[in-house]
Design a protein around this motif. Structure first.
Motif, mmCIF file in Angstrom:
data_model
loop_
_atom_site.group_PDB
_atom_site.id
_atom_site.type_symbol
_atom_site.label_atom_id
_atom_site.label_comp_id
_atom_site.label_asym_id
_atom_site.label_seq_id
_atom_site.Cartn_x
_atom_site.Cartn_y
_atom_site.Cartn_z
ATOM 1 N N SER A 109 -21.441 66.916 35.663
ATOM 2 C CA SER A 109 -20.999 67.359 34.688
ATOM 3 C C SER A 109 -21.128 69.120 34.275
ATOM 4 C CB SER A 109 -20.161 66.551 34.328
ATOM 5 O OG SER A 109 -19.670 64.995 34.878
ATOM 6 N N TRP A 110 -20.637 69.564 34.370
ATOM 7 C CA TRP A 110 -21.037 71.058 33.239
ATOM 8 C C TRP A 110 -20.121 71.011 32.165
ATOM 9 C CZ3 TRP A 110 -25.543 72.972 34.950
ATOM 10 C CH2 TRP A 110 -25.977 73.084 36.320
ATOM 11 N N ARG A 111 -20.420 71.942 31.009
ATOM 12 C CA ARG A 111 -18.928 72.426 30.492
ATOM 13 C C ARG A 111 -19.531 74.333 30.518
ATOM 14 N NH1 ARG A 111 -18.663 71.146 23.846
ATOM 15 N NH2 ARG A 111 -16.301 72.780 23.796
ATOM 16 N N ILE A 112 -18.277 74.677 31.114
ATOM 17 C CA ILE A 112 -17.637 75.880 31.386
ATOM 18 C C ILE A 112 -16.953 76.731 29.870
ATOM 19 C CG2 ILE A 112 -18.024 78.168 32.427
ATOM 20 C CD1 ILE A 112 -17.913 75.830 35.087
ATOM 21 N N ARG A 113 -18.191 78.131 28.797
ATOM 22 C CA ARG A 113 -16.829 78.717 28.497
ATOM 23 C C ARG A 113 -17.101 79.595 28.279
ATOM 24 N NH1 ARG A 113 -18.269 76.102 22.519
ATOM 25 N NH2 ARG A 113 -19.398 76.368 22.405
ATOM 26 N N PHE A 114 -16.541 80.567 29.131
ATOM 27 C CA PHE A 114 -16.323 81.807 28.816
ATOM 28 C C PHE A 114 -15.001 82.764 28.412
ATOM 29 C CE2 PHE A 114 -13.612 80.380 32.109
ATOM 30 C CZ PHE A 114 -12.369 81.788 32.820
ATOM 31 N N SER A 115 -15.300 83.995 27.708
ATOM 32 C CA SER A 115 -14.121 84.814 27.783
ATOM 33 C C SER A 115 -14.496 85.934 28.281
ATOM 34 C CB SER A 115 -13.756 85.537 26.128
ATOM 35 O OG SER A 115 -15.538 85.292 25.920
ATOM 36 N N LEU A 116 -13.394 87.210 28.759
ATOM 37 C CA LEU A 116 -13.325 88.152 28.952
ATOM 38 C C LEU A 116 -13.535 89.401 28.551
ATOM 39 C CD1 LEU A 116 -11.438 87.556 31.710
ATOM 40 C CD2 LEU A 116 -14.717 87.972 32.261
ATOM 41 N N PRO A 117 -13.940 91.007 28.042
ATOM 42 C CA PRO A 117 -13.591 91.850 27.492
ATOM 43 C C PRO A 117 -11.898 91.944 27.238
ATOM 44 C CG PRO A 117 -15.172 92.550 28.755
ATOM 45 C CD PRO A 117 -14.753 91.063 29.218
ATOM 46 N N ALA A 118 -11.658 92.317 26.159
ATOM 47 C CA ALA A 118 -9.961 93.189 26.009
ATOM 48 C C ALA A 118 -9.570 93.486 26.924
ATOM 49 C CB ALA A 118 -9.607 93.392 24.504
ATOM 50 N N ASN A 119 -9.932 94.613 27.187
ATOM 51 C CA ASN A 119 -9.710 95.571 28.490
ATOM 52 C C ASN A 119 -9.541 94.727 29.861
ATOM 53 O OD1 ASN A 119 -12.082 95.930 28.824
ATOM 54 N ND2 ASN A 119 -12.042 98.255 29.082
ATOM 55 N N SER A 120 -10.388 93.750 30.129
ATOM 56 C CA SER A 120 -10.476 93.231 31.898
ATOM 57 C C SER A 120 -9.275 93.839 32.549
ATOM 58 C CB SER A 120 -11.305 91.943 31.364
ATOM 59 O OG SER A 120 -10.094 90.641 30.791
ATOM 60 N N THR B 68 -9.351 92.289 36.627
ATOM 61 C CA THR B 68 -9.604 91.558 36.699
ATOM 62 C C THR B 68 -8.581 90.325 36.451
ATOM 63 O OG1 THR B 68 -11.794 92.681 35.605
ATOM 64 C CG2 THR B 68 -11.527 90.174 35.172
ATOM 65 N N ASN B 69 -8.795 89.453 36.874
ATOM 66 C CA ASN B 69 -7.098 88.656 36.630
ATOM 67 C C ASN B 69 -8.256 87.068 36.346
ATOM 68 O OD1 ASN B 69 -6.155 86.446 37.018
ATOM 69 N ND2 ASN B 69 -4.437 86.975 38.871
ATOM 70 N N PRO B 70 -8.356 86.613 35.371
ATOM 71 C CA PRO B 70 -9.502 85.203 34.669
ATOM 72 C C PRO B 70 -9.142 84.616 35.484
ATOM 73 C CG PRO B 70 -7.164 86.151 33.184
ATOM 74 C CD PRO B 70 -7.522 87.132 34.083
ATOM 75 N N LEU B 71 -7.676 83.703 36.008
ATOM 76 C CA LEU B 71 -7.110 83.181 36.734
ATOM 77 C C LEU B 71 -7.511 82.602 38.862
ATOM 78 C CD1 LEU B 71 -2.973 83.180 36.298
ATOM 79 C CD2 LEU B 71 -4.288 82.398 34.890
ATOM 80 N N GLY B 72 -7.689 84.085 38.460
ATOM 81 C CA GLY B 72 -8.533 83.742 40.192
ATOM 82 C C GLY B 72 -10.370 82.809 39.656
ATOM 83 N N LEU B 73 -10.813 83.257 38.433
ATOM 84 C CA LEU B 73 -12.023 82.674 38.385
ATOM 85 C C LEU B 73 -11.611 81.002 38.591
ATOM 86 C CD1 LEU B 73 -13.533 85.301 35.567
ATOM 87 C CD2 LEU B 73 -13.937 85.293 38.266
ATOM 88 N N LEU B 74 -10.479 80.879 37.865
ATOM 89 C CA LEU B 74 -10.211 79.637 37.491
ATOM 90 C C LEU B 74 -10.056 78.691 38.488
ATOM 91 C CD1 LEU B 74 -8.171 79.415 33.970
ATOM 92 C CD2 LEU B 74 -10.363 79.201 34.302
ATOM 93 N N ASP B 75 -9.624 79.664 39.714
ATOM 94 C CA ASP B 75 -8.907 79.157 41.536
ATOM 95 C C ASP B 75 -10.306 78.738 41.782
ATOM 96 O OD1 ASP B 75 -6.646 78.862 40.676
ATOM 97 O OD2 ASP B 75 -6.064 81.120 41.337
ATOM 98 N N PRO C 232 0.110 93.882 25.105
ATOM 99 C CA PRO C 232 0.194 93.923 25.555
ATOM 100 C C PRO C 232 -0.612 93.478 26.808
ATOM 101 C CG PRO C 232 1.965 95.238 24.906
ATOM 102 C CD PRO C 232 0.715 95.422 24.779
ATOM 103 N N THR C 233 -1.673 95.069 27.372
ATOM 104 C CA THR C 233 -1.994 95.047 27.604
ATOM 105 C C THR C 233 -3.734 94.571 28.204
ATOM 106 O OG1 THR C 233 -3.136 97.465 27.287
ATOM 107 C CG2 THR C 233 -1.421 97.152 28.780
ATOM 108 N N ASP C 234 -3.979 93.689 26.739
ATOM 109 C CA ASP C 234 -5.259 93.972 26.424
ATOM 110 C C ASP C 234 -5.297 92.273 26.581
ATOM 111 O OD1 ASP C 234 -6.262 95.788 25.705
ATOM 112 O OD2 ASP C 234 -6.424 95.359 23.592
ATOM 113 N N LEU C 235 -6.430 91.391 26.682
ATOM 114 C CA LEU C 235 -7.058 90.252 27.061
ATOM 115 C C LEU C 235 -7.484 89.273 25.480
ATOM 116 C CD1 LEU C 235 -6.862 87.810 28.940
ATOM 117 C CD2 LEU C 235 -9.498 88.150 29.630
ATOM 118 N N HIS C 236 -6.950 88.365 24.941
ATOM 119 C CA HIS C 236 -6.994 87.412 23.516
ATOM 120 C C HIS C 236 -7.398 86.034 23.902
ATOM 121 C CE1 HIS C 236 -5.627 91.349 21.927
ATOM 122 N NE2 HIS C 236 -5.193 91.072 22.318
#
Length: 680
Positions: A147-158, A163-170, A195-199
C-alpha cells in the motif's frame, strides 16, 4: 507575435525521442546484455507513449504501449533481449513515426503485423500477457500487496504545456486499486483565476503488487518539474522523492474498506529534510541546461543570413566611398562598421554550422537494415564527427551519401564466405570520415571490400558508347566513368542497385555544391570515395583581383601566397608555364589567356598560388586589389555549365565580380603539367 502550435512542438520532440530510441536500439545490437541501454530505450518508449496520449495521439500511445511492455519485461529479466526483438522494435519505430506524421491516415493492418512480430520476438504465446495490458481486477492474486500513499502537484503551466494529470491518474489506476482525492485549497478566487493554470494537487492511496519503480515510471517524464512524495504505508520507513509544501498538502485520505478505518491507520507523513536538497539540485541543473538552448526554425536563420549578406554588400559600398573621400571621420566610421559587419558575419556563420555527426548518425540504421537484407556482416565506423559544415550542405549531402554507402555495401563488400576465403575477417568495414582542409570539408566513404573491377568498368563503358573501344584513359578518368548517367556494372537489378541512377545523383549534387569527387581503389583491398565540399555556401572571405578590365574573386581559404611575375620572367616561361617555388615546380595559368581578355599584360603581373589538398597551381593576374567579404550569389541557368566559375558577387559600386572555381582551375593546371611532362 506568433503562437507555437502545441501539436507541432510535440511532433518535433517526438522526432527527437524516436531518434534517441533508434540510437539505443542500434547500440543494443552490439550489447544485448547492456541494462543501461535497455533502460534508456524503455524510458524513451514510455515518454513517447505518455506524451502522445496527452496531445491526443491515441493510436500512437496504444501502439507504443506494446513495445514499452516488451522492454519492461526485458528490464525486469522476464525475457532476454535478442536481435529479433531489436529488429521488431526498429520496424515498429518506423510505424510510430508514421503515426506521428499522419495520425488520421489509414495505416491498414501494418500495426497488427508488427505487433505479431513483436509478440513472436518476446516468446510467442507467453508474450501475450505482456503485450496486452490486463485490468487489475482480473490479475492473479499476488503473494503480498503493498500500500502506497502518493501525493503530487504539477507546475501551474503544465496544462498549457500539454501535460494532462488525468493521464497520470489513469496510469496509477492501471497499477492497482486506487483511492483518489483532489486538493482544491489552492484554487484562487474567480476574479484572480487564470483558466489555463493548474491549481489542484492530488492525494492517492494505491494498493498494488507492483514495486516502487512502477510508480516512479508513471511520473518519469514530468519528474523534474513536479512535487512528488511517495510513502509506503505498511513499510517500516517512508520513501520520499520531493515532498510537497506542508501548507499545500491535502488532508489525510482513508483507504477504502468494508469497515471504517481509524485515523491512526494512516501514519503521519514526516518529510525527510536531506532528500529535497538532493532533488532540487538536478532540477536546477536541468532548468539551467534548458535555458542554454533555444530552438529556432531554420527558415529564420536563412532569412537572417540574407539580411547579413545585404549588410555586407552595403558595407562594401560604404568602404568604397570612404576610400575615395578625404573625410577622416567617414573613414573611421567605415572601418568600425566593417569590423562589426565582419564579426556579425562570423557569428552568423557559426550559427549555421552543424556537426557532421547529425548526418553520420542516420547511417547506423541503414547499415543495420542492409546487413540483414544482404546477409553480410558489416561494421560501420565513423571518424571526425565533430567537424562542422553549413547546415545547407548537410541537408543536400544526405542523399548522395546514402547512395555511396549502399554502393559500398552492395558492390564493394564481399559475402562472409568470400571474405574468409580471401583471408579477410568475416565482418566487412565501412568507414565514414570527415575532416576540414582549408575552406573545404572532405567527407570520405571507405570500404575494405573487393575494390573496383576496372575491366568490367571499361567493358560496360564501351558497350554503352561512353568511350570508344581501346580509347586510352588514365586510371582516374576510368574510375570517374561510374558516375555517368545510367552506368551500372550490376548483373541484375535489385532493391539496392542495378538501375544506374545512384552515382549520377551523387555527381550532380556534389557539382551543384561546387564540390569535387576523388576515387581511389585497390583491387582486393577496397575503395575510397572522397567528396570535397565548400564549408559554406553563403559568405566567404575572398581575394579581389583584376584580369584585364574585369574583376574576379578567389576564395581566400585556397590562397597560399602571392608572388610578382616580371615581364622578363613571363616571356622566359612562355611554352613552359612553370615557376620555381622553394625547390619545387608549380604550374601556372595565365587568366588573361584563359578568359581571352584581348588586353596587354601589366608590367608587374602577380601570381596567386592556390591549392586544394596537396595540389597547387599559380594564377597569373594583372593586379591584386585586396581582400573582400564575398556574398555568394548563384549563377544563372544560362551559365550553369561554365565550369571555371562557381558563383558571383556584387561589389561596392554595384558591378558584378565572378568567383573562380578553385578546384577546376587546380585540375586544369595539373592537367597542363601532365601534358608538358609527357611532351618534354
Amino acid at each position: 507575435m506568433s503562437t507555437l502550435d502545441p501539436v507541432a512542438v510535440f511532433r518535433t520532440e517526438a522526432a527527437e525521442c524516436l531518434e534517441a530510441i533508434e540510437a539505443g536500439l542500434l547500440d543494443l545490437t552490439h550489447q544485448l546484455d547492456n541494462k543501461d541501454v535497455v533502460d534508456a530505450v524503455f524510458r524513451g518508449l514510455h515518454t513517447l507513449k505518455g506524451s502522445g496520449a496527452m496531445f491526443g495521439f491515441e493510436a500512437l500511445a496504444a501502439f507504443t504501449h506494446h513495445c514499452e511492455t516488451a522492454f519492461d519485461r526485458v528490464r525486469k529479466g522476464e525475457v532476454s533481449a535478442t536481435s529479433e526483438l531489436v529488429a521488431a522494435v526498429l520496424a515498429a519505430q518506423d510505424h510510430m513515426r508514421a503515426l506521428v506524421d499522419q495520425p488520421d491516415a489509414d495505416h491498414g493492418n501494418i500495426g497488427h503485423k508488427l505487433l505479431a512480430q513483436l509478440q513472436a520476438a518476446v516468446g510467442g504465446k507467453e508474450a501475450a500477457p505482456a503485450a496486452v495490458p490486463v485490468p487489475a481486477a482480473v490479475r492473479e492474486a499476488p503473494a503480498k500487496e503493498n500500500s502506497w500513499r502518493i501525493r503530487f502537484s504539477l507546475p501551474a503551466n503544465s496544462m498549457a504545456n500539454g501535460t494532462n494529470p488525468l493521464g497520470l491518474l489513469d496510469e496509477l489506476r492501471d497499477l492497482g486499486e486506487c483511492t483518489v482525492r483532489a486538493n482544491t485549497s489552492a484554487i484562487p478566487a474567480l476574479d484572480e483565476l487564470t483558466p489555463t493554470d493548474l491549481h489542484i494537487s492530488w492525494d492517492v492511496t494505491l494498493t498494488s503488487e507492483q514495486d516502487r519503480s512502477a510508480i516512479d515510471d508513471v511520473f518519469i517524464f514530468v519528474l523534474d518539474d513536479m512535487e512528488l512524495s511517495v510513502e509506503e504505508i505498511d513499510g517500516p520507513t517512508a520513501a520520499v522523492v520531493a515532498p510537497a509544501d506542508e501548507k499545500a498538502a491535502p488532508a489525510p485520505v482513508a483507504v477504502a474498506s468494508a469497515a471504517p478505518v481509524p485515523p491512526a491507520a494512516v501514519p503521519e507523513f514526516r518529510p525527510v529534510e536531506a532528500v529535497p536538497a538532493k532533488r532540487e539540485a538536478p532540477a536546477a541543473v536541468s532548468q539551467a541546461k534548458a535555458a542554454e538552448n533555444v530552438r529556432v526554425p531554420a527558415e529564420r536563420l536563412d532569412e537572417l543570413m540574407d539580411r547579413v549578406g545585404e549588410l555586407v554588400i552595403a558595407q562594401s559600398r560604404l568602404s568604397q566611398l570612404a576610400s575615395a573621400s578625404t573625410d577622416i571621420a567617414l573613414r573611421s566610421v567605415s572601418e568600425e562598421i566593417e569590423r562589426l559587419s565582419g564579426e556579425l558575419r562570423d557569428t552568423m556563420m557559426v550559427l549555421r554550422m552543424v556537426p557532421v555527426a547529425t548526418l553520420f548518425s542516420r547511417f547506423r540504421r541503414l547499415v543495420h537494415d542492409l546487413a540483414r537484407e544482404t546477409g553480410k556482416v558489416i561494421e560501420l565506423v565513423t571518424e571526425g564527427e565533430s567537424t562542422e559544415v553549413d547546415k545547407t550542405v548537410i541537408e543536400r549531402l544526405a542523399d548522395p551519401l546514402v547512395h555511396l554507402v549502399r554502393n559500398s555495401i552492395d558492390h564493394g563488400l564481399e559475402t562472409p564466405a568470400d571474405r574468409l576465403a580471401s583471408g579477410k575477417i568475416e565482418a566487412g568495414m565501412v568507414t565514414l570520415s570527415a575532416r576540414q582542409a582549408g575552406g573545404e570539408v572532405i567527407i570520405s566513404i571507405k570500404d575494405d571490400g573487393r575494390g573496383i573491377n576496372r575491366e568490367r568498368v571499361r567493358a560496360k563503358a564501351e558497350s554503352s558508347g561512353l568511350i570508344q573501344p581501346g580509347q586510352p584513359l588514365s586510371d582516374s578518368e576510368l574510375l570517374q566513368l561510374i558516375f555517368a548517367p545510367g552506368f551500372s556494372t550490376a548483373a541484375a537489378i535489385t532493391n539496392l542497385s542495378g538501375r544506374g541512377v545512384g552515382m549520377d545523383v551523387v555527381k550532380k549534387t556534389v557539382e551543384a555544391l561546387r564540390g569535387a569527387i576523388d576515387i581511389v581503389s585497390v583491387p582486393g583491398q577496397g575503395s575510397e570515395v572522397s567528396l570535397r565540399i565548400p564549408l559554406t555556401l553563403a559568405i566567404i572571405d575572398g581575394l579581389l583581383v583584376r584580369v584585364g578590365s574585369g574583376r574576379y574573386v578567389i576564395p581566400l581559404s585556397a590562397v597560399e601566397e602571392c608572388l610578382e611575375l616580371s615581364l622578363e620572367e613571363d616571356l622566359r616561361s612562355r611554352g613552359r608555364s612553370f615557376i620555381s617555388l622553394r625547390d619545387s615546380l608549380v604550374p601556372f595559368l595565365r587568366l588573361r589567356d584563359l578568359f581571352r581578355t584581348g588586353t596587354k599584360p601589366d608590367v608587374h603581373q602577380k601570381v596567386v598560388v592556390i591549392s586544394t589538398g596537396t595540389e597547387r597551381v599559380g594564377l597569373v593576374v594583372d593586379q591584386i586589389i585586396g581582400d573582400h567579404q564575398t556574398v555568394i550569389k548563384s549563377m544563372s541557368k544560362l551559365h550553369n555549365n561554365v565550369a571555371t566559375f562557381s558563383g558571383a558577387t556584387i561589389l561596392g559600386d554595384g558591378s558584378v565580380a565572378l568567383i573562380l572555381d578553385v578546384g577546376h582551375l587546380v585540375a586544369a593546371g595539373q592537367q597542363q603539367e601532365a601534358q608538358l611532362r609527357v611532351a618534354g
